[in-house]
Scaffold this active site. Structure first.
Site, PDB file in Angstrom:
ATOM      1  N   ASP A  33       5.327  10.442  -0.323  1.00 19.00           N
ATOM      2  CA  ASP A  33       5.428  12.078   0.392  1.00 19.00           C
ATOM      3  C   ASP A  33       5.854  12.910  -0.485  1.00 19.00           C
ATOM      4  O   ASP A  33       7.167  13.108  -0.701  1.00 19.00           O
ATOM      5  CB  ASP A  33       6.084  11.675   1.594  1.00 19.00           C
ATOM      6  CG  ASP A  33       6.246  13.040   2.400  1.00 19.00           C
ATOM      7  OD1 ASP A  33       5.372  13.977   2.087  1.00 19.00           O
ATOM      8  OD2 ASP A  33       7.021  13.100   3.444  1.00 19.00           O
ATOM      9  N   ASN A  35       6.178  16.515  -0.110  1.00 21.46           N
ATOM     10  CA  ASN A  35       6.304  17.573   0.778  1.00 21.46           C
ATOM     11  C   ASN A  35       7.270  17.199   1.794  1.00 21.46           C
ATOM     12  O   ASN A  35       7.488  18.105   2.706  1.00 21.46           O
ATOM     13  CB  ASN A  35       5.032  18.541   1.056  1.00 21.46           C
ATOM     14  CG  ASN A  35       4.257  17.803   2.113  1.00 21.46           C
ATOM     15  OD1 ASN A  35       4.607  16.555   2.328  1.00 21.46           O
ATOM     16  ND2 ASN A  35       3.106  18.545   2.633  1.00 21.46           N
ATOM     17  N   ASP A  37       7.070  15.660   4.780  1.00 16.57           N
ATOM     18  CA  ASP A  37       6.568  15.893   6.049  1.00 16.57           C
ATOM     19  C   ASP A  37       6.418  14.411   6.711  1.00 16.57           C
ATOM     20  O   ASP A  37       6.042  14.575   8.115  1.00 16.57           O
ATOM     21  CB  ASP A  37       5.152  16.663   6.205  1.00 16.57           C
ATOM     22  CG  ASP A  37       4.234  15.875   5.703  1.00 16.57           C
ATOM     23  OD1 ASP A  37       4.257  15.021   4.908  1.00 16.57           O
ATOM     24  OD2 ASP A  37       3.057  16.519   5.763  1.00 16.57           O
ATOM     25  N   ASP A  41       0.886  11.846   0.473  1.00 17.99           N
ATOM     26  CA  ASP A  41      -0.130  12.865   0.228  1.00 17.99           C
ATOM     27  C   ASP A  41      -0.636  12.629  -1.261  1.00 17.99           C
ATOM     28  O   ASP A  41      -0.283  11.809  -1.929  1.00 17.99           O
ATOM     29  CB  ASP A  41       0.316  14.244   0.167  1.00 17.99           C
ATOM     30  CG  ASP A  41       1.587  14.334  -0.171  1.00 17.99           C
ATOM     31  OD1 ASP A  41       1.975  14.115  -1.438  1.00 17.99           O
ATOM     32  OD2 ASP A  41       2.625  14.909   0.494  1.00 17.99           O
ATOM     33  N   ASP A 212     -17.408   1.708   3.263  1.00 18.08           N
ATOM     34  CA  ASP A 212     -16.645   1.017   4.281  1.00 18.08           C
ATOM     35  C   ASP A 212     -17.573   0.767   5.334  1.00 18.08           C
ATOM     36  O   ASP A 212     -18.422   1.415   5.616  1.00 18.08           O
ATOM     37  CB  ASP A 212     -15.680   2.152   4.829  1.00 18.08           C
ATOM     38  CG  ASP A 212     -14.851   1.488   6.090  1.00 18.08           C
ATOM     39  OD1 ASP A 212     -13.991   0.847   5.901  1.00 18.08           O
ATOM     40  OD2 ASP A 212     -15.203   2.001   7.242  1.00 18.08           O
ATOM     41  N   GLU A 275     -17.535  -3.175   1.214  1.00 17.34           N
ATOM     42  CA  GLU A 275     -16.926  -3.855   2.462  1.00 17.34           C
ATOM     43  C   GLU A 275     -17.777  -4.493   3.424  1.00 17.34           C
ATOM     44  O   GLU A 275     -18.520  -4.048   4.103  1.00 17.34           O
ATOM     45  CB  GLU A 275     -15.878  -3.349   3.072  1.00 17.34           C
ATOM     46  CG  GLU A 275     -15.001  -3.968   4.024  1.00 17.34           C
ATOM     47  CD  GLU A 275     -14.449  -3.031   5.165  1.00 17.34           C
ATOM     48  OE1 GLU A 275     -13.423  -3.551   5.847  1.00 17.34           O
ATOM     49  OE2 GLU A 275     -15.226  -2.020   5.441  1.00 17.34           O
TER      50      GLU A 275
END
Length: 543
Positions: A33, A35, A37, A41, A212, A275
């Site tokens: 992370d 930033n 929060d 990211d 996916d 997948e």
């Protein structure tokens, strides 16, 4: 411990980069992370790519980072061609690609082609009218005369695979959450739009795609009921009570895969992997990759959902891929974001670090591509997530009968002495398990015998030996706790390797046959000559 190093044997100059590659899976919400929060990211990933590169892997696979309402944490896409603000921006993605290139890492990203979010503009238009531009872009059907759903199909997350929509006066299909409506991939316009989205990312520099749940992409238009499965096994989901031959696994999927392959082949050196889950995964993995005009590779859930590790299980996977003419190429993984971590499923009370070292050697000696899930290089066990912190809809619906997916998605521990193990300065979206803190990256960097250092050594071992990367696999001893197989390389000097593992809880008396030189060992030392301790793994090279 490494007892000897062998020089790399020759390989064809035109060997595809992906064949036999080691790819590192990153689940963006939980990696780093930047930033603060509480959610990982793209910038956090970029800042930690040096760690990934230090493992010696060939590239990364990024789980979805696209714009999404996050009902299924990114697998419900509302814009295929944009980054969700929680992860950053397209500029952040471009910076990630640039840093990966500088470190010599390939970048493979997810593409979710079987469904979207119900907040996608396509679906908003589709549900508004039966005559709009996107009216036939999703799977819609009238109710039965009694008002019940069009078929008995069940969703993976529980309940019928149909939801009534009063605006259209029809049911729409969803194999997963009701907020993940099923795309009508039979429609050529839908295929065109999905391929345009894929081209968008190819043009931004990605090296390939993981598709996916691709065997869900096309349904039987007759909406025929699925037959029941009557085998007496305990089940936690209505989905598993049916033989799912009509809502997935349709032969027309191949035609769409042909188009995906044609697109990626128009860019140099791109890679595609499917997948494939479900009862027919073995067959479909081969079908989806056969010949030169389908996908390059496929992987299923053979190892991901197995509750114990056995020699028979290990060799079952590669046995499906004997290397016949026109055959595709397999991919394997022991852990990912959808399954409980392997060490918690397989260690069975044994030392988790010892198990992790052995499992990493085993993974690196399998024939095919291999995926290493973030934290696997640290030996992380499945995290405990209390019920009140669960966010995975499947885990909540089936609690406490299944471990769920949240425990495999908790934050990556970077620094043992910092709040939340260095993932974020604020409380993360999922809690950090206290057992993960002493296994943080910085703690293991300081310990030469840590799982992390062993993982680097074993990944390097795979890259040094073409027999491991692209060679054949030949079982020698299976059926009990002792697992022995050969890896045979076909080029130049025909490298031959012997892989030996004690998967059990007890010592096994065993000595190598004459003519083999020890190259690598985990959980074994010279003092163990003539015996294999539990969880020992050895690799020999023909003299």
């Amino acid at each position: 411990m490494s007892l000897a190093e062998a020089p790399a044997a020759g390989a064809p100059a035109d060997q595809e980069w992906w064949r036999g590659a080691v790819l590192y899976q990153i689940y963006p919400r939980s990696f780093a992370d930047s930033n603060n929060d509480g959610v990982g990211d793209l910038a956090g990933i970029t800042a930690h790519l040096d760690h990934v590169a230090s493992l010696g892997v060939d590239g990364i696979w990024l789980s979805p980072f696209f714009k999404s309402p996050m009902k299924d944490f990114g697998y419900d896409v509302s814009d295929y061609c944009d980054v969700d603000p929680i992860f950053g921006s397209l500029a952040d993605f471009d910076a990630l690609i640039a840093r990966a290139r500088a470190l010599g890492l390939k970048v493979v990203i997810d593409q979710v082609f079987s469904h979207t979010s119900d907040e996608h503009p396509w679906f908003i238009d589709s549900r508004a009218s039966r005559k709009g531009a996107h009216a036939d872009w999703y799977v819609w059907a009238d109710a039965k005369p009694d008002g019940s759903p069009p078929s008995n199909w069940q969703s993976v997350f529980g309940g019928p695979a149909w939801t009534w929509d009063a605006r259209r006066g029809q049911y729409y299909m969803h194999n997963f959450l009701s907020s993940q409506p099923q795309l009508n991939v039979r429609n050529p316009e839908v295929q065109d739009a999905l391929l345009a989205a894929a081209r968008f990312w190819l043009d931004r520099g990605v090296d390939g795609f993981r598709l996916d749940a691709i065997n869900f992409a096309i349904h039987n238009p007759a909406l025929t009921d699925n037959p029941p499965i009557n085998d007496g096994k305990k089940r936690t989901r209505p989905f598993d009570f049916q033989d799912k031959i009509h809502n997935q696994s349709q032969p027309e999927i191949i035609g769409f895969l042909n188009r995906v392959r044609a697109l990626t082949d128009s860019y140099e050196g791109r890679f595609t992997v499917a997948e494939v889950g479900g009862d027919y995964a073995d067959r479909e993995m081969r079908e989806f990759t056969a010949g030169g005009d389908r996908l390059h590779s496929a992987y299923g859930f053979l190892y991901l959902y197995a509750d114990h590790l056995s020699s028979d299980l290990v060799v079952k996977g590669p046995a499906m891929w004997p290397g016949d003419q026109g055959e595709g190429w397999p991919s394997w993984t022991f852990s990912n974001h959808d399954a409980p971590r392997a060490v918690s499923r397989w260690a069975q009370g044994r030392d988790e670090d010892a198990f992790s070292r052995m499992a990493m050697l085993l993974l690196m000696t399998l024939r095919g591509n291999v995926f290493v899930y973030q934290g696997e290089e640290l030996g992380l066990p499945q995290a405990h997530v209390p019920f009140e912190r669960l966010v995975d809809p499947e885990a909540i619906a089936n609690w406490p009968e299944t471990l769920g997916r949240d425990g495999a998605r908790t934050p990556m521990p970077w620094t043992a002495g910092q709040p939340n193990a260095g993932f974020s300065t604020v409380e993360p979206w999922l809690p950090v398990d206290p057992r993960h803190i002493p296994k943080a990256v910085d703690a293991q960097e300081a310990d030469a015998g840590s799982v992390l250092h062993v993982a680097r050594r074993l990944i390097a071992l795979r890259k040094r030996h073409p027999a491991l990367r692209v060679g054949a696999m030949e079982p020698v001893e299976t059926g009990g706790d002792l697992l022995i197989f050969k890896r045979l390389e076909r080029y130049e000097e025909a490298e031959r390797l012997l892989c030996v593992f004690n998967l059990g809880h007890d010592v096994i008396n065993w000595s190598p046959p004459a003519g083999w030189r020890l190259v690598e060992a985990v959980n074994w030392s010279k003092a163990d000559a003539g015996r294999l301790p539990p969880l020992a793994g050895l690799l020999f090279e023909a003299e």
